[in-house]
Design a protein around this motif. Structure first.
Motif, mmCIF file in Angstrom:
data_model
loop_
_atom_site.group_PDB
_atom_site.id
_atom_site.type_symbol
_atom_site.label_atom_id
_atom_site.label_comp_id
_atom_site.label_asym_id
_atom_site.label_seq_id
_atom_site.Cartn_x
_atom_site.Cartn_y
_atom_site.Cartn_z
ATOM 1 N N SER A 17 42.985 18.308 38.067
ATOM 2 C CA SER A 17 43.330 19.298 39.008
ATOM 3 C C SER A 17 44.336 20.149 38.813
ATOM 4 O O SER A 17 44.711 21.351 38.756
ATOM 5 N N PHE A 18 45.594 19.397 37.958
ATOM 6 C CA PHE A 18 46.766 19.762 37.518
ATOM 7 C C PHE A 18 46.612 20.590 36.421
ATOM 8 O O PHE A 18 47.480 21.340 36.008
ATOM 9 N N THR A 19 45.700 20.628 35.621
ATOM 10 C CA THR A 19 45.510 21.293 34.315
ATOM 11 C C THR A 19 45.141 22.743 34.662
ATOM 12 O O THR A 19 44.142 23.003 35.296
ATOM 13 N N PRO A 20 46.051 23.589 34.229
ATOM 14 C CA PRO A 20 45.949 24.953 34.597
ATOM 15 C C PRO A 20 44.284 25.641 34.042
ATOM 16 O O PRO A 20 44.053 25.171 33.041
ATOM 17 N N GLY A 21 44.037 26.372 34.945
ATOM 18 C CA GLY A 21 42.787 26.977 34.472
ATOM 19 C C GLY A 21 42.273 27.924 35.527
ATOM 20 O O GLY A 21 43.179 28.645 36.323
ATOM 21 N N ALA A 22 41.096 28.502 35.328
ATOM 22 C CA ALA A 22 40.659 29.660 36.259
ATOM 23 C C ALA A 22 40.876 29.531 37.756
ATOM 24 O O ALA A 22 41.401 30.236 38.461
ATOM 25 N N GLY A 23 40.591 28.103 37.885
ATOM 26 C CA GLY A 23 40.755 27.907 39.627
ATOM 27 C C GLY A 23 42.272 28.062 40.063
ATOM 28 O O GLY A 23 42.525 28.669 41.067
ATOM 29 N N ALA A 24 43.122 27.444 38.989
ATOM 30 C CA ALA A 24 44.547 27.533 39.665
ATOM 31 C C ALA A 24 44.976 29.033 39.590
ATOM 32 O O ALA A 24 45.709 29.502 40.550
ATOM 33 N N ILE A 25 44.512 29.768 38.927
ATOM 34 C CA ILE A 25 44.711 31.142 38.618
ATOM 35 C C ILE A 25 44.509 31.916 39.855
ATOM 36 O O ILE A 25 45.110 32.785 40.460
ATOM 37 N N ASN A 26 43.091 31.748 40.307
ATOM 38 C CA ASN A 26 42.472 32.346 41.417
ATOM 39 C C ASN A 26 43.366 31.987 42.780
ATOM 40 O O ASN A 26 43.424 32.745 43.522
ATOM 41 N N THR A 27 43.626 30.347 42.800
ATOM 42 C CA THR A 27 44.390 30.262 43.944
ATOM 43 C C THR A 27 45.642 30.698 44.117
ATOM 44 O O THR A 27 46.141 31.303 45.188
ATOM 45 N N TYR A 82 32.507 37.428 33.854
ATOM 46 C CA TYR A 82 32.945 37.568 35.356
ATOM 47 C C TYR A 82 34.422 37.427 35.391
ATOM 48 O O TYR A 82 35.188 38.164 36.085
ATOM 49 N N LEU A 83 35.143 36.415 34.651
ATOM 50 C CA LEU A 83 36.679 36.314 34.499
ATOM 51 C C LEU A 83 37.135 37.648 34.125
ATOM 52 O O LEU A 83 38.203 38.142 34.576
ATOM 53 N N ALA A 84 36.651 38.256 33.046
ATOM 54 C CA ALA A 84 37.184 39.384 32.581
ATOM 55 C C ALA A 84 36.914 40.391 33.630
ATOM 56 O O ALA A 84 38.101 41.122 33.533
ATOM 57 N N TYR A 85 35.845 40.387 34.191
ATOM 58 C CA TYR A 85 35.771 41.464 35.330
ATOM 59 C C TYR A 85 36.840 41.633 36.132
ATOM 60 O O TYR A 85 37.473 42.334 36.758
ATOM 61 N N LEU A 86 37.289 40.209 36.672
ATOM 62 C CA LEU A 86 38.311 39.832 37.718
ATOM 63 C C LEU A 86 39.694 40.455 37.170
ATOM 64 O O LEU A 86 40.431 40.982 38.019
ATOM 65 N N ARG A 89 39.684 44.212 36.930
ATOM 66 C CA ARG A 89 39.799 44.805 38.176
ATOM 67 C C ARG A 89 41.214 44.633 38.735
ATOM 68 O O ARG A 89 41.790 45.550 39.326
ATOM 69 N N LEU A 90 41.938 43.654 38.439
ATOM 70 C CA LEU A 90 43.429 43.461 39.040
ATOM 71 C C LEU A 90 44.124 44.600 37.983
ATOM 72 O O LEU A 90 45.299 45.175 38.714
ATOM 73 N N LEU A 91 44.199 44.539 36.643
ATOM 74 C CA LEU A 91 44.689 45.458 35.966
ATOM 75 C C LEU A 91 44.775 46.658 36.311
ATOM 76 O O LEU A 91 45.664 47.569 36.079
ATOM 77 N N LEU A 92 43.639 47.057 36.683
ATOM 78 C CA LEU A 92 43.446 48.699 37.009
ATOM 79 C C LEU A 92 43.395 49.102 38.531
ATOM 80 O O LEU A 92 43.526 50.055 38.745
ATOM 81 N N ARG A 93 43.654 47.987 39.445
ATOM 82 C CA ARG A 93 43.778 48.545 40.841
ATOM 83 C C ARG A 93 45.119 48.835 41.131
ATOM 84 O O ARG A 93 46.222 48.782 40.552
ATOM 85 N N ARG A 94 45.065 50.085 42.123
ATOM 86 C CA ARG A 94 46.352 50.627 42.288
ATOM 87 C C ARG A 94 46.905 49.899 43.636
ATOM 88 O O ARG A 94 46.198 49.367 44.394
ATOM 89 N N SER A 196 45.890 39.833 33.361
ATOM 90 C CA SER A 196 46.018 39.293 32.129
ATOM 91 C C SER A 196 45.656 37.769 31.729
ATOM 92 O O SER A 196 45.086 37.487 31.105
ATOM 93 N N LEU A 197 45.925 36.823 32.864
ATOM 94 C CA LEU A 197 45.768 35.479 32.785
ATOM 95 C C LEU A 197 44.032 35.345 32.963
ATOM 96 O O LEU A 197 43.550 34.644 32.209
ATOM 97 N N PHE A 198 43.454 36.196 33.723
ATOM 98 C CA PHE A 198 42.139 36.008 33.780
ATOM 99 C C PHE A 198 41.456 36.476 32.662
ATOM 100 O O PHE A 198 40.457 36.107 31.843
ATOM 101 N N VAL A 199 41.874 37.538 31.984
ATOM 102 C CA VAL A 199 41.216 38.054 30.981
ATOM 103 C C VAL A 199 41.425 37.173 29.738
ATOM 104 O O VAL A 199 40.721 36.826 28.932
ATOM 105 N N GLY A 200 42.852 36.550 29.739
ATOM 106 C CA GLY A 200 42.915 35.536 28.643
ATOM 107 C C GLY A 200 42.039 34.212 28.707
ATOM 108 O O GLY A 200 41.514 33.590 27.682
ATOM 109 N N VAL A 201 41.795 33.780 29.907
ATOM 110 C CA VAL A 201 41.007 32.746 30.077
ATOM 111 C C VAL A 201 39.613 33.025 29.723
ATOM 112 O O VAL A 201 38.660 32.241 29.152
#
Length: 209
Positions: A17-27, A82-86, A89-94, A196-201
């Motif tokens: 659980s402590f290993t960084p990943g998409a879940g941790a980024i989302n949280t 899906y992760l790239a989409y998320l 969406r963050l990178l382009l969000r105003r 950027s983290l979501f796109v990187g993952v």
């Protein structure tokens, strides 16, 4: 399940659980944007996905996914997309948070169901999680004993530990920086970092085997 084996399971779950990943980024993104309490809805979605993944492995479907390069690739690229989409969406969000002294009301918060659904898909669309559980679960299952209680113990332990780590560590850590999201500039920084983290993952998931 023997107590010593269960303690080993708990320790393994904590490390995972402590290993960084998409879940941790989302949280962390949820805690920064919506606050510590509301972040639980994304975490619960992630746990629902974990339960599904464990059930898939327990039923033997995970073996099919792991042994079929085409099926594995389809799920892998779907998860990456899906992760790239998320992330995009963050990178382009105003920025939608009004400056405090401008007198404007903040934008409506994302719904709980939306956060739950996003957390669910973030964890579910990760075929490597299925492969991981295929290697992980057999270490704690004894075929000569009743399987249902053993899998139930694994599910409850995995979910409880992951909620504790996600909400008690990642959400808390991110919540301390929430003041930065109260201005348009701060929100842009947060969106760019987590986008950027979501796109990187997503890129790691798509191109690293």
């Amino acid at each position: 399940m023997a107590f010593s084996l269960w303690l080993t399971l708990v320790l393994a779950c904590v490390v995972i659980s402590f290993t960084p990943g998409a879940g941790a980024i989302n949280t962390m993104g949820n805690a920064l944007t919506h606050g510590f309490r509301r972040a639980i809805w994304g975490i619960l979605g992630q746990q629902a996905a974990l339960v599904v993944l464990i059930a898939v492995v327990a039923l033997g479907v995970g073996v099919l996914v792991a042994s079929s390069p085409l099926l594995f690739a389809i799920i892998r690229y779907a998860g990456a997309a899906y992760l790239a989409y998320l992330g995009l969406r963050l990178l382009l969000r105003r920025p939608v948070v009004a400056v405090a002294d401008a007198g404007d009301a903040p934008a409506p918060a994302e719904s709980r169901w939306s956060m739950f659904r996003r957390g669910f898909w973030v964890n579910l669309l990760n075929p490597k999680a299925i492969v991981f559980f295929l290697a992980f679960l057999p270490q704690f299952i004894r075929p000569g004993q009743p399987l249902l209680p053993q899998y139930a113990t694994v599910v409850v332990t995995v979910v409880a530990v992951d909620i504790a780590v996600m909400w008690g560590f990642f959400a808390v850590a991110a919540h301390g920086f929430r003041r930065f999201t109260r201005t348009p500039r701060g929100q842009r920084v947060v969106d760019r970092v987590f986008g950027s983290l979501f796109v990187g993952v997503a890129l790691l998931l798509a191109f690293i085997h």
